[in-house]
Design a protein around this motif. Structure first.
Motif, mmCIF file in Angstrom:
data_model
loop_
_atom_site.group_PDB
_atom_site.id
_atom_site.type_symbol
_atom_site.label_atom_id
_atom_site.label_comp_id
_atom_site.label_asym_id
_atom_site.label_seq_id
_atom_site.Cartn_x
_atom_site.Cartn_y
_atom_site.Cartn_z
ATOM 1 N N LEU A 97 0.824 -1.201 0.000
ATOM 2 C CA LEU A 97 0.000 0.000 0.000
ATOM 3 C C LEU A 97 0.865 1.261 0.000
ATOM 4 C CD1 LEU A 97 -3.274 0.470 1.923
ATOM 5 C CD2 LEU A 97 -1.577 2.278 1.995
ATOM 6 N N LEU A 98 1.900 1.284 0.846
ATOM 7 C CA LEU A 98 2.766 2.460 0.907
ATOM 8 C C LEU A 98 3.510 2.679 -0.404
ATOM 9 C CD1 LEU A 98 4.277 2.076 4.503
ATOM 10 C CD2 LEU A 98 2.590 3.762 3.741
ATOM 11 N N THR A 100 2.631 1.935 -3.331
ATOM 12 C CA THR A 100 1.753 2.327 -4.429
ATOM 13 C C THR A 100 1.081 3.673 -4.151
ATOM 14 O OG1 THR A 100 -0.029 0.991 -3.456
ATOM 15 C CG2 THR A 100 1.297 -0.031 -5.201
ATOM 16 N N ARG A 101 1.464 4.337 -3.070
ATOM 17 C CA ARG A 101 0.979 5.678 -2.739
ATOM 18 C C ARG A 101 2.178 6.560 -2.405
ATOM 19 N NH1 ARG A 101 -2.923 2.183 -1.812
ATOM 20 N NH2 ARG A 101 -5.135 2.796 -1.874
ATOM 21 N N GLU A 103 2.855 9.662 -2.404
ATOM 22 C CA GLU A 103 2.694 10.869 -1.593
ATOM 23 C C GLU A 103 2.635 10.525 -0.111
ATOM 24 O OE1 GLU A 103 -1.116 9.014 -2.064
ATOM 25 O OE2 GLU A 103 0.407 9.529 -3.557
ATOM 26 N N LEU A 104 1.986 9.409 0.215
ATOM 27 C CA LEU A 104 1.916 8.968 1.604
ATOM 28 C C LEU A 104 3.284 8.503 2.076
ATOM 29 C CD1 LEU A 104 0.428 8.172 4.181
ATOM 30 C CD2 LEU A 104 -0.291 6.058 3.048
ATOM 31 N N TYR A 125 -7.397 0.131 8.015
ATOM 32 C CA TYR A 125 -7.812 0.261 6.623
ATOM 33 C C TYR A 125 -7.678 -1.032 5.827
ATOM 34 C CZ TYR A 125 -7.882 2.023 1.819
ATOM 35 O OH TYR A 125 -8.175 2.224 0.498
ATOM 36 N N ARG A 174 -11.076 6.454 3.388
ATOM 37 C CA ARG A 174 -9.892 7.291 3.162
ATOM 38 C C ARG A 174 -8.823 6.961 4.198
ATOM 39 N NH1 ARG A 174 -8.038 12.384 5.029
ATOM 40 N NH2 ARG A 174 -9.875 12.551 6.384
ATOM 41 N N ARG A 219 11.376 1.111 -3.573
ATOM 42 C CA ARG A 219 10.285 1.230 -4.540
ATOM 43 C C ARG A 219 9.949 -0.150 -5.086
ATOM 44 N NH1 ARG A 219 15.108 2.286 -6.716
ATOM 45 N NH2 ARG A 219 15.608 1.457 -8.787
#
Length: 245
Positions: A97-98, A100-101, A103-104, A125, A174, A219
């Protein structure tokens, strides 16, 4: 859970995988659980007078002091072992999840004080199970919000749905890493609260801290839709998470 004899660790891993998988059938899973329980019963029995600080030694010492029965000690040991394997899957989901996001991920790299809260929010979540979970059996007739549950009927409580309850979590779909309060039930609640919940949260926080600080270029090494996911597993998670840095 360690120290376990090194020669037994692969067997313990295999048992855990069989217990957490539905692809081999219920009989195989039950046999693996029985074999693991028998193993822990012998180990706890051998460690009744132990002064060690590992889990099985502490449980053995508690049995020796008549604070726990052998069955109770084995139940705790089995749950912690299975939960430890689940942390591997859960952590894979967290980092998927991190990664693929971006900005987060970037925010957590530059604002480390937000990381503990972020781990709690990800626990809320992410749907960690592939199914609702274990049933509970009603011991007597009960009426809940106009619905009658009869004695002997199974009741399934979905903590996955509870963690997205809009009456408890504003904008529940969210990810809000500053969400407060965050009374999620990822580890259950009440007498069925996960006995390894504190350890699992600590392990997740440590993984996030170390990997974000030591691997700033971390990444995905493949496209997000190329990440393989476990099939037939009760705990969701990637089969592998190819990364580069």
């Amino acid at each position: 859970m360690h120290p376990l004899p090194a020669a037994d660790r692969q067997r313990m891993h295999t048992w855990t995988q069989l217990i957490l998988s539905s692809s081999h059938g219920a009989e195989v899973s039950e046999r693996a659980k029985d074999e693991m329980a028998a193993y822990f019963a012998a180990l706890v029995g051998d460690r009744r007078g132990s002064t060690g600080q590992d889990v099985t030694s502490l449980l053995g010492a508690a049995v020796g002091r008549d604070e726990l029965s052998v069955d109770e000690a084995v139940g705790v040991a089995v749950l912690i072992q299975i939960g430890g394997e689940a942390v591997t899957n859960n952590s894979g989901q967290m980092f998927y999840l991190l990664l693929t996001r971006p900005e987060l991920l970037a925010r957590l790299r530059t604002e480390p004080a937000l990381r503990p809260g972020a781990v709690d929010e990800l626990l809320r979540y992410i749907p960690h199970r592939s199914a609702v979970g274990l049933s509970r059996i009603a011991l007597e007739d009960v009426l809940i919000k106009g619905v009658r549950i009869k004695a002997g009927e199974p009741v399934y409580v979905s903590y996955l749905a509870a963690n997205r309850d809009p009456d408890v979590f504003p904008d529940p779909d969210r990810i809000d890493i500053e969400r407060s309060p965050n009374p999620h039930v990822a580890f259950g609640h009440g007498p069925h609260y996960c006995p390894g919940g504190i350890l699992a949260r600590m392990e997740a926080e440590l993984l996030v801290q170390v990997l974000l600080d030591r691997l700033p270029g971390l990444r995905l090494a493949v496209r997000a839709d190329e990440v393989p996911w476990r099939r037939g597993a009760l705990i969701r998670g990637p089969q592998a998470l190819p990364v580069a840095w």
